[in-house]
Design an enzyme around this catalytic site. Structure first.
Site, short mmCIF file in Angstrom:
data_model
loop_
_atom_site.label_atom_id
_atom_site.label_comp_id
_atom_site.label_asym_id
_atom_site.label_seq_id
_atom_site.Cartn_x
_atom_site.Cartn_y
_atom_site.Cartn_z
CD GLU A 118 -2.28 3.34 -1.78
OE1 GLU A 118 -2.51 2.34 -2.45
OE2 GLU A 118 -2.23 3.35 -0.55
CE LYS A 137 -1.70 -0.38 -4.48
NZ LYS A 137 -2.22 -0.22 -3.11
CG ASN A 176 -5.58 1.64 1.56
OD1 ASN A 176 -5.73 0.64 0.85
ND2 ASN A 176 -4.53 2.43 1.47
NE ARG A 204 16.07 -6.02 -18.66
CZ ARG A 204 16.89 -6.73 -19.43
NH1 ARG A 204 16.50 -7.17 -20.60
NH2 ARG A 204 18.11 -6.98 -19.01
NE ARG A 263 -4.41 1.64 -6.40
CZ ARG A 263 -3.95 0.88 -7.37
NH1 ARG A 263 -3.26 1.40 -8.36
NH2 ARG A 263 -4.16 -0.43 -7.38
CG HIS A 313 -3.98 -4.36 6.40
ND1 HIS A 313 -3.53 -3.32 5.62
CD2 HIS A 313 -4.59 -5.24 5.55
CE1 HIS A 313 -3.86 -3.55 4.36
NE2 HIS A 313 -4.50 -4.71 4.29
CD GLU A 321 -11.77 -5.44 -0.05
OE1 GLU A 321 -11.86 -4.20 -0.18
OE2 GLU A 321 -10.83 -6.00 0.56
CG HIS A 324 -8.29 -8.89 2.87
ND1 HIS A 324 -7.40 -8.05 3.50
CD2 HIS A 324 -8.94 -8.12 1.95
CE1 HIS A 324 -7.49 -6.84 2.97
NE2 HIS A 324 -8.42 -6.86 2.03
CG HIS A 343 -8.03 -2.14 3.61
ND1 HIS A 343 -9.36 -1.88 3.31
CD2 HIS A 343 -7.68 -3.19 2.82
CE1 HIS A 343 -9.77 -2.72 2.38
NE2 HIS A 343 -8.79 -3.53 2.06
CE LYS A 349 -8.12 -1.39 -7.25
NZ LYS A 349 -7.58 -2.54 -6.58
N1 LIG Z 1 -3.41 -6.44 -6.09
C1 LIG Z 1 -4.34 -5.85 -5.38
O1 LIG Z 1 -4.68 -4.69 -5.64
C2 LIG Z 1 -4.98 -6.60 -4.27
C3 LIG Z 1 -6.12 -6.08 -3.65
C4 LIG Z 1 -6.74 -6.85 -2.67
C5 LIG Z 1 -6.21 -8.08 -2.31
N2 LIG Z 1 -5.08 -8.55 -2.92
C6 LIG Z 1 -4.53 -9.86 -2.58
O2 LIG Z 1 -5.48 -10.84 -2.93
C7 LIG Z 1 -5.26 -12.01 -2.16
C8 LIG Z 1 -6.58 -12.56 -1.70
O3 LIG Z 1 -7.34 -12.89 -2.82
P1 LIG Z 1 -8.61 -13.85 -2.72
O4 LIG Z 1 -9.46 -13.45 -1.58
O5 LIG Z 1 -9.19 -13.90 -4.08
O6 LIG Z 1 -7.96 -15.23 -2.26
P2 LIG Z 1 -7.39 -16.52 -3.02
O7 LIG Z 1 -6.80 -16.18 -4.33
O8 LIG Z 1 -6.53 -17.21 -2.04
O9 LIG Z 1 -8.71 -17.38 -3.25
C9 LIG Z 1 -9.42 -17.84 -2.13
C10 LIG Z 1 -9.67 -19.35 -2.21
O10 LIG Z 1 -10.71 -19.61 -3.15
C11 LIG Z 1 -10.30 -20.58 -4.11
N3 LIG Z 1 -10.98 -20.22 -5.34
C12 LIG Z 1 -10.70 -19.20 -6.16
N4 LIG Z 1 -11.63 -19.10 -7.11
C13 LIG Z 1 -12.52 -20.08 -6.90
C14 LIG Z 1 -13.73 -20.48 -7.55
N5 LIG Z 1 -14.22 -19.78 -8.58
N6 LIG Z 1 -14.39 -21.55 -7.07
C15 LIG Z 1 -13.91 -22.22 -5.99
N7 LIG Z 1 -12.80 -21.88 -5.31
C16 LIG Z 1 -12.11 -20.81 -5.77
C17 LIG Z 1 -8.80 -20.47 -4.15
O11 LIG Z 1 -8.21 -21.66 -4.59
C18 LIG Z 1 -8.46 -20.16 -2.70
O12 LIG Z 1 -8.40 -21.35 -1.95
C19 LIG Z 1 -4.32 -11.60 -1.04
O13 LIG Z 1 -3.07 -12.13 -1.28
C20 LIG Z 1 -4.29 -10.08 -1.13
O14 LIG Z 1 -3.05 -9.55 -0.72
C21 LIG Z 1 -4.47 -7.83 -3.89
ZN LIG Z 2 -9.06 -5.23 0.82
#
Ligand SMILES: NC(=O)c1ccc[n+]([C@@H]2O[C@H](COP(=O)([O-])OP(=O)(O)OC[C@H]3O[C@@H](n4cnc5c(N)ncnc54)[C@H](O)[C@@H]3O)[C@@H](O)[C@H]2O)c1
Ligand SMILES: [Zn+2]
Length: 374
Positions: free
Chosen positions: A244, A151, A252, A129, A248, A259, A193, A273, A255, A234
């Site tokens: 949100e 999130k 987007n 929990r 917040r 999306h 971003e 993305h 987005h 942020k």
């Molecule tokens: N929670 C939130 O508020 C929020 C906001 C935006 C996006 N997201 C989520 O984030 C995700 C995307 O995140 P991302 O773009 O970081 O992608 P990711 O976590 O998939 O990382 C991208 C790639 O880079 C590699 N990698 C990571 N760090 C590295 C480093 N330092 N050196 C070499 N390789 C590295 C990873 O292994 C992966 O293959 C999505 O699932 C999206 O939904 C969440």
């Molecule tokens: Zn985004």
């Protein structure tokens, strides 16, 4: 590999009352992870959740940083990529935490990009929990966006991020040196971003990015500054509207269009993305200009910078093409509720002045996209 020299450190506070926490930003901060966790949670054990790629680069140094303070740590390694945000991997991670006897008073560390952050954060939210967790974001996107704000989620076959929780970390440690191993394409995608923060709420920052984006890519003080300004914005928005219900949504910007394009590309490597958001923001500025909300020259300026940084601004730049007009409108309607032909969109009055428009005529969006698809 020699340890990066620690230079300066910027602290950004996320002011959420009893859920408040710091974001520490700086080159070489990973070395200090043990001391920071010890200060917040004396005596806690740690589970480090990461993916295989990040583990190759940074798991040893993370474990060393923890061992230096005599903090026992158990690694849990998942496959890299969005597919790990699923029930099967969540189950495996939760099982691993329980098998390692991680208790309520212990700490989960999310070492990785947004995928690891979202997955580990959700596991931390539900195991026993709720176990405190620390974000150690390793992509530019996660340092400026996903690690901040609480999130957490996995994906469903009904759509992305549909199963999750608002669950704030107790600390974010953004070591900007970790971004040195990121592929240029991933770094650029994260930069979309960063530009978003200037475009949505800070014209001065946008102007600074126009002049300094190359230094942000190169590393050093400009990179840290850009990440700190992004996190500060942020953090402020999240502090005003954690769940949100209002402001917040400004985050987007780009987005809704983005999306739809991402979904159209099947969330594949054809379109990352951040690349989708770069096109989405260009479309949001273009649409705002078409609705005479913003001067066309101002919209062009926004697109010029996105493009200068090596990001796409037009749908024709998507590898393998985009869905047709009907399919795109269908995807937009799925993303945002359409009420009697009206859509909610983030639009702009100027660079740095985004607003949430609740009453956008879907037929105007359709006409705009039809022009853009020609
Ligand atoms: N929670 C939130 O508020 C929020 C906001 C935006 C996006 N997201 C989520 O984030 C995700 C995307 O995140 P991302 O773009 O970081 O992608 P990711 O976590 O998939 O990382 C991208 C790639 O880079 C590699 N990698 C990571 N760090 C590295 C480093 N330092 N050196 C070499 N390789 C590295 C990873 O292994 C992966 O293959 C999505 O699932 C999206 O939904 C969440
Ligand atoms: Zn985004």
């Amino acid at each position: 590999m020699t340890a990066p020299v620690r230079t300066t450190e910027t602290l950004v506070r996320v002011a959420l009352g009893e859920r408040a926490y710091d974001i520490a930003i700086g080159r070489g901060l990973l070395d200090s992870l043990g001391a920071r966790i010890r200060a917040l949670k004396p005596g806690a054990k740690v589970a480090v959740i990461t993916d295989e790629t990040v583990a190759r680069h940074y798991l040893d140094s993370t474990l060393t940083a923890l061992a230096a303070l005599d903090i026992g740590a158990v690694p849990v390694v998942v496959a890299p990529g969005e597919a790990s945000k699923c029930f099967a991997t969540l189950e495996r991670v939760c099982d691993a935490l329980l098998a390692a006897k991680i208790e309520r008073g212990d700490v989960v560390v999310a070492l990785g990009g947004g995928v690891v952050g979202d997955l580990a954060g959700f596991a931390a939210a539900v195991v026993r929990r709720g176990i405190d967790y620390v974000q150690v974001p390793t992509t530019l996107l996660s340092q400026v966006d996903s690690s901040v704000g609480g999130k957490t989620a996995i994906d469903s076959h009904h759509g992305k991020n549909l199963i999750g929780a608002f669950y704030q970390p107790i600390l974010v440690v953004a070591d900007t040196a970790l971004l040195d191993t990121l592929s240029p394409r991933e770094f650029r995608a994260g930069y979309a971003e960063v530009a978003k923060y200037g475009l949505l709420g800070d014209a001065g920052f946008f102007e600074w990015l126009e002049a300094n984006w190359r230094d942000v890519f190169a590393g050093g003080a400009a990179r840290e500054h850009a990440i700190a300004v992004s996190c500060r914005m942020k953090a402020e928005i999240v502090a005003r509207d954690e769940r949100e219900s209002g402001d917040r949504a400004l985050l987007n910007l780009g987005h809704t269009f983005g999306h739809a394009l991402e979904a159209g590309a099947g969330f594949s490597d054809r379109l990352l993305h951040g690349e989708a958001i770069a096109i989405g923001m260009s479309l949001a500025f273009g649409f705002s200009a078409r609705q005479q909300m913003i001067a066309p020259a101002e919209a062009e300026r926004a697109k010029r910078h996105i493009s200068a940084a090596g990001l796409p601004t037009r749908m024709s730049e998507v590898q393998g093409g985009v869905p047709g007009l009907d399919a795109l409108m269908g995807l937009i309607a799925q993303d945002k509720k359409v009420k009697r032909g009206r859509l909610t969109f983030v639009l702009v009055r100027a660079i740095g002045q985004a607003f949430v428009a609740h009453d956008v005529d879907a037929s105007e969006v359709r006409a705009f996209l039809a022009e853009q698809l020609q």
